[in-house]
Every structure is written in C-alpha cells, then in structure tokens.
Design a protein around this motif. Structure first.
Motif, mmCIF file in Angstrom:
data_model
loop_
_atom_site.group_PDB
_atom_site.id
_atom_site.type_symbol
_atom_site.label_atom_id
_atom_site.label_comp_id
_atom_site.label_asym_id
_atom_site.label_seq_id
_atom_site.Cartn_x
_atom_site.Cartn_y
_atom_site.Cartn_z
ATOM 1 N N ARG A 17 0.688 2.981 5.442
ATOM 2 C CA ARG A 17 0.070 4.304 5.274
ATOM 3 C C ARG A 17 0.991 5.420 5.722
ATOM 4 O O ARG A 17 0.696 6.591 5.504
ATOM 5 C CB ARG A 17 -1.248 4.374 6.037
ATOM 6 C CG ARG A 17 -2.169 3.273 5.626
ATOM 7 C CD ARG A 17 -3.634 3.627 5.658
ATOM 8 N NE ARG A 17 -4.358 2.686 4.809
ATOM 9 C CZ ARG A 17 -4.592 2.867 3.535
ATOM 10 N NH1 ARG A 17 -4.173 3.968 2.940
ATOM 11 N NH2 ARG A 17 -5.236 1.972 2.825
ATOM 12 N N THR A 22 0.840 -1.190 0.000
ATOM 13 C CA THR A 22 0.000 0.000 0.000
ATOM 14 C C THR A 22 0.881 1.248 0.000
ATOM 15 O O THR A 22 1.908 1.292 0.663
ATOM 16 C CB THR A 22 -0.892 0.008 1.260
ATOM 17 O OG1 THR A 22 -1.707 -1.150 1.240
ATOM 18 C CG2 THR A 22 -1.762 1.242 1.311
ATOM 19 N N GLY A 23 0.455 2.256 -0.764
ATOM 20 C CA GLY A 23 1.172 3.522 -0.762
ATOM 21 C C GLY A 23 2.397 3.572 -1.643
ATOM 22 O O GLY A 23 3.252 4.441 -1.478
ATOM 23 N N ASP A 58 -5.873 8.510 1.086
ATOM 24 C CA ASP A 58 -4.656 8.845 0.354
ATOM 25 C C ASP A 58 -4.035 10.090 0.982
ATOM 26 O O ASP A 58 -4.290 11.207 0.567
ATOM 27 C CB ASP A 58 -4.985 9.090 -1.124
ATOM 28 C CG ASP A 58 -3.729 9.314 -1.958
ATOM 29 O OD1 ASP A 58 -2.693 8.714 -1.629
ATOM 30 O OD2 ASP A 58 -3.781 10.112 -2.912
#
Length: 569
Positions: A341, A58-59, A316
């Motif tokens: 995150r 993620t990210g 986001d």
C-alpha cells in the motif's frame, strides 16, 4: 496451466491499441505510461482470447489492466450484463466501479452497477433492473441477488476475479464456487492475485480453460520501491514506540495495521487523546462512518488511519509515506498486501514493523517470502525527535508564502517585537511550538532493549525451547506474566476469538468449555485455547464464531463483564 513470465513492456499508452475515447479519459487522469502489469496484460487481452491468471502485487494498477480491455469490448446496443467483476470488500468494489466510470468517461451509455453487503439491497435491486453492462460485486451480496433472481449473469462474456487470494482468505470459497458454476461456459475468465495458494490454483483448474499464467515481478515479492524496517521493543512499550515513530516523521501519512477490531479502535482512540490526527477503520463501523473516515483520510485531514487487514482492502491511496505494522499479521502473505500500500506510482515507501523478542523469527520468515531484508532501527529518542521536528518547522517557515496582507500589520508587529533581539525572538517562537515536546520527552525512557537484556532473553528462550522439545510443563501456563501474546496459527476452519479473561482471573481451559456450553456451543466447535496473563484466545469453528462473539459480549464470568472479539483472517 502454462506459466509465462512475460517481460514485455510498452512505454506509452498509445502503443497499447486502446480507442481514442479510452486514451483521452486516462490522459485526463494523469496516466503517462503503463505500469508493468498494464503493459503486460492489456495487449494480451486486446489481441488474444484465452483465460489468464495474473500474479501481481497490490497497488500495481490491476484495475486498469483488466478494466480498460473490458470497456473496449462492451456492446452498448446490448443491455444485458456482459462483464462481472468479483472482489473481496465493499471498499474495493466501490473503488473499481469508480475507476471504471472514470475510464469510460467518453464512452457514453455504459452502465456500471456495484453491489456489496453493508448497504440496502433494495436500492441495488432497483439499479440492476435499470440495466447494467458491468456488475462489480462482493461474492456474498451477488449470490444473494442471484438467489432472488435480481441479477442475471447468464450472458456475461468476461468474468474477472480481483484479489482472488484475499476473497478466499476471507472465507468466500463456497460463494465463489456457487457463482462460478452459474456463469456461462463460453465466457472468458481473468484471475488476478498477489499470491497463488492451493485454493486459487483449484479455482483456476476447475473454472478456467487452460489459463496462461502471467507473473509481473517475483511471486510474493515485495515492491522494489518499499524499504522494510523493524523496531524491537518490550511488549509494554508498543504504543509508546508508535507515538515516537509518528513524532520522528512529521510529514507521516500512514496506515497502521492492527489484528483485531477492538485493538484498532483502542489505538485510534489513544492517538486522538494524545493529539494525533488519527481514526479507525474496521468492520464494526457503519457504511456512513467508513465513508466519513475514508473521506477525511483521502483529504489528508487524517495523518494516520488505524485499520484491520479486511477493512483496508480497497483503500486506493497512492501517496502513503508509511505502512506501520503495529502487529504483524497472522498469515505471512498478508504482509505483502500491507506493505504494497506504500511505494506506489514509482514513489518510495516505508514499511515498519513494531515487534517484541518473540516475533523476531517471523521477521525472518517474511524476509524469505518477500525476498527482501529488514533493517533494524533504534527507537528514536527525545533529542532525535526534537531535532527532526525542529528541522521540519524551520523548513515550513522558510517555505511559507509571504503575502501582501501581512504588511498592514507590520506597525503592530514592530511595536510589540521591535525591541526584542532576533535570537530571543527565535527562542520564544520555537519554545511556543516545542514546549509540548520538551515536556513530554524530558523524562522519557529509552525504549530500546539493552544488549544485556537481549542476551538474557535469548538464554531464557533457549531454555524454554529445550523444555518444548521434551514434555510441555504440566501447568501449561505459557507466557503467564506477559501483558500481550500471539496465539500463533489457527487450525484450518477455525478462527481465533479473544476474551478479556486470563491467568490473573484464575481461568482454566475447563472454564472456557463451560462458558461455551452455557452459550449453546458444543465442545466440537471449540479448538485450541491459549491463555495469557490478562486475556486468552480460543479457536472457534468458522460457522459459530460470529454467534459466539455476539453471545459472549456483555455476558459475565465470576462477576466480570466479558468482551469478545474475532481476529480477522
């Protein structure tokens, strides 16, 4: 599937082979060089025509990795839907649509429609009737639209599954199967996932054509830019430890993860009462409420967002300072999603876990998965917190801009403060700011567990372990005196339902079965029951869990009003 652990890197977006219109748009967004996943995947999608399974955390910039090539191949003279993007949550759905819109700023005429639950379906149907080159959708809402013949995916050339592991974790297996079976055979399929569990592999085998596996970074590994720490506390001190973490980090900008919607709201409410800029994000909020909370968080009007795992999907925010695990997730893989995150865009991040003695083993299991070690930190005490806050305030004052407007007030300032010695003035100013901290922490206890207590606890746990190797104690009253507890892993096809009943209410498993029968729920839909002192967990079949929650909320047992909540998977 043929694994290909590609290390190919491109140092500049100009080298990727993208059109001038796309390059101008990403340049305006501040993209300077592609992330590893973008540098690896974009060239493949532009020059090759095979299906791809991309494993990346993620990210890492996955939306641009699949979005930029998808935009390049659109035929704007063809009004039919050509690209379908499936993702797990409405937040992520809206974020992907917004990103694609930004990337295509200079390609006029592209229509992107996002469809998701929690919003009026008629408005989405109207948008689809006006045409959509790209549909970004959550599986449940798209399947509903397909059944109504309001969406048409028969002509898509590209199908993208984003965060496929999370879609399956959220129970979208049947919806995904139904959608994938309707998609045309000649399409190209791209699957992006942080992990590769068996269900994701099944989808790749069943619905993709000899996909190439591209792994960017180690599978399941944590981001290199994230440091991992834990604080070991007594269970009753969990919230106090959270406040100390916040006080010790004056510039904190964090997501705080909790297990349940109920606890998420409770912790956010408590933080607000104690003067922190915090709010909750969970599934019980309306879309308007979620938008309001997220808007405040992105503007940094909130410093802490307290969220469940599902609600946080699609957030986001690239400059989080911390991710705080108020509770560790039930599934270890979710820790990777959480910690990913922070530490984005080449910035350093911190992931913190607040744990009790029983959860130390889970930290070791997470370490095995993310291939990184946790460092134990002592819970900050009063002196350390006040020193950090003082240093922060002095730095803020030193960096403050002195504007000309202040000079008009200098005569008044000199008249009131002119006779006050400098040292006395400094004391008064800092006392004005810090008396609140001094008052709160003056008699604050040490939250760290003494070595003696840890050793005694270890002996107790060892003795308990010996009992578990033999027969379970006949009373079955595990952790009877604890105020909190972890129910452990739930059976497959079941989800934990939490009730505000426990041993102190003299409840036993037979009572729970009776309560369920009174709600019309048969014994076969009830699994394991874990009872603690003040509450209990009961495993419910996925198909009846929501019904059970709705029936039990507000019901009574022995003149006690019940409160029920589901632990999100």
């Amino acid at each position: 599937m043929r694994p290909n652990y590609s290390d190919k890197m491109v140092s500049d977006f100009l080298e990727l082979g993208l059109s001038t219109e796309i390059l101008n748009a990403v340049a305006e967004l501040g993209f300077e060089k592609p992330t590893p996943v973008q540098a690896t995947v974009i060239p493949k999608l532009l020059v090759e025509d095979r299906d791809i399974v991309c494993l990346a955390q993620t990210g890492t910039g996955k939306t641009a990795a699949f979005g930029l090539p998808a935009l390049e191949y659109l035929d704007l003279e063809n009004p039919a839907t050509q690209v379908l993007v499936l993702c797990p949550t409405r937040e992520l759905c809206r974020q992907i649509s917004q990103d694609l819109g930004n990337y295509s700023k200079y390609r006029n005429g592209i229509r992107i429609v996002s469809v998701y639950g929690g919003a009026g379906i008629q408005g989405q149907i109207k948008e689809l009737k006006n045409g959509a080159h790209i549909i970004v959708a959550t599986p449940g809402r798209l399947l509903d639209l397909l059944k109504r013949e309001a969406a048409d995916i028969s002509g898509i050339s590209t199908l993208i599954l984003d965060e496929a592991d999370e879609m399956l974790n959220m129970g979208f297996k049947d919806e995904l199967d139904a959608i994938l079976e309707q998609a045309p055979e000649g399409r190209r399929s791209l699957l992006f996932s942080a992990t590769l569990p068996k269900e994701v592999e099944r989808i790749a085998r069943s619905y993709m054509k000899d996909p190439e596996i591209v792994t960017v970074g180690q599978r399941n590994a944590g981001s290199e830019n994230v440091e991992h720490f834990y604080y070991l506390i007594r269970e009753e001190d969990r919230y106090a430890a959270l406040k100390r973490i916040a006080d010790y980090n004056p510039d904190i900008y964090a997501i705080v993860f909790c297990k349940t919607r109920e606890e998420t709201q409770k912790i956010a409410d408590a933080l607000q009462r104690d003067g922190y800029d915090a709010d909750a994000l969970h599934g019980d909020l309306s879309q308007a409420q979620r938008d309001h909370v997220m808007g405040r968080f992105k503007r940094k009007a909130l410093h802490m967002l307290v969220a469940t795992d599902v609600a946080a999907r699609g957030i986001d925010v690239s400059n989080l300072s911390h991710v705080i695990n108020y509770n560790l997730p039930q599934e270890i893989e979710l820790y990777t999603h959480r910690s990913g995150r922070t530490g984005r865009a080449d910035k350093n991040g911190v992931s913190i876990a607040i744990i009790n003695q029983r959860e130390k083993g889970k930290i070791r299991r997470i370490e095995d998965v993310i291939k990184k070690k946790f460092t134990r930190l002592p819970v900050p005490g009063a002196r350390e917190i006040c020193e950090r806050q003082l240093s922060h305030l002095i730095t803020e004052i030193n960096n403050a801009e002195v504007r000309n407007d202040i000079y008009a007030f200098m005569p008044t300032i000199n008249e009131m403060w002119g006779s006050l010695p400098k040292e006395e003035l400094v004391k008064k100013m800092l006392s004005y700011e810090f008396n609140r901290f001094f008052d709160y922490y003056r008699k604050a206890k040490d939250l760290n567990i003494p070595e003696k207590e840890k050793k005694e606890k270890s002996k107790t746990e060892a003795a308990g372990g010996a009992d578990r190797k033999g027969q379970q104690p006949s009373s079955g009253k595990k952790d009877r005196n604890t105020r909190d507890g972890n129910p452990g892993e739930c059976e497959k096809g079941f989800v934990w339902l939490r009730l505000n009943l426990g041993y102190k209410n003299k409840v036993i498993p037979r009572d729970i079965i009776s309560i369920m029968k009174a709600c019309g729920i048969g014994k076969k839909s009830v699994g394991k029951i874990e009872i603690f002192n003040e509450f209990l967990y009961v495993a419910m079949k996925d198909s009846v869990a929501d019904y059970a929650r709705s029936q039990l909320n507000g019901a009574t047992f022995d003149r006690r009003r019940l409160s029920a909540s589901l632990l999100e998977k």
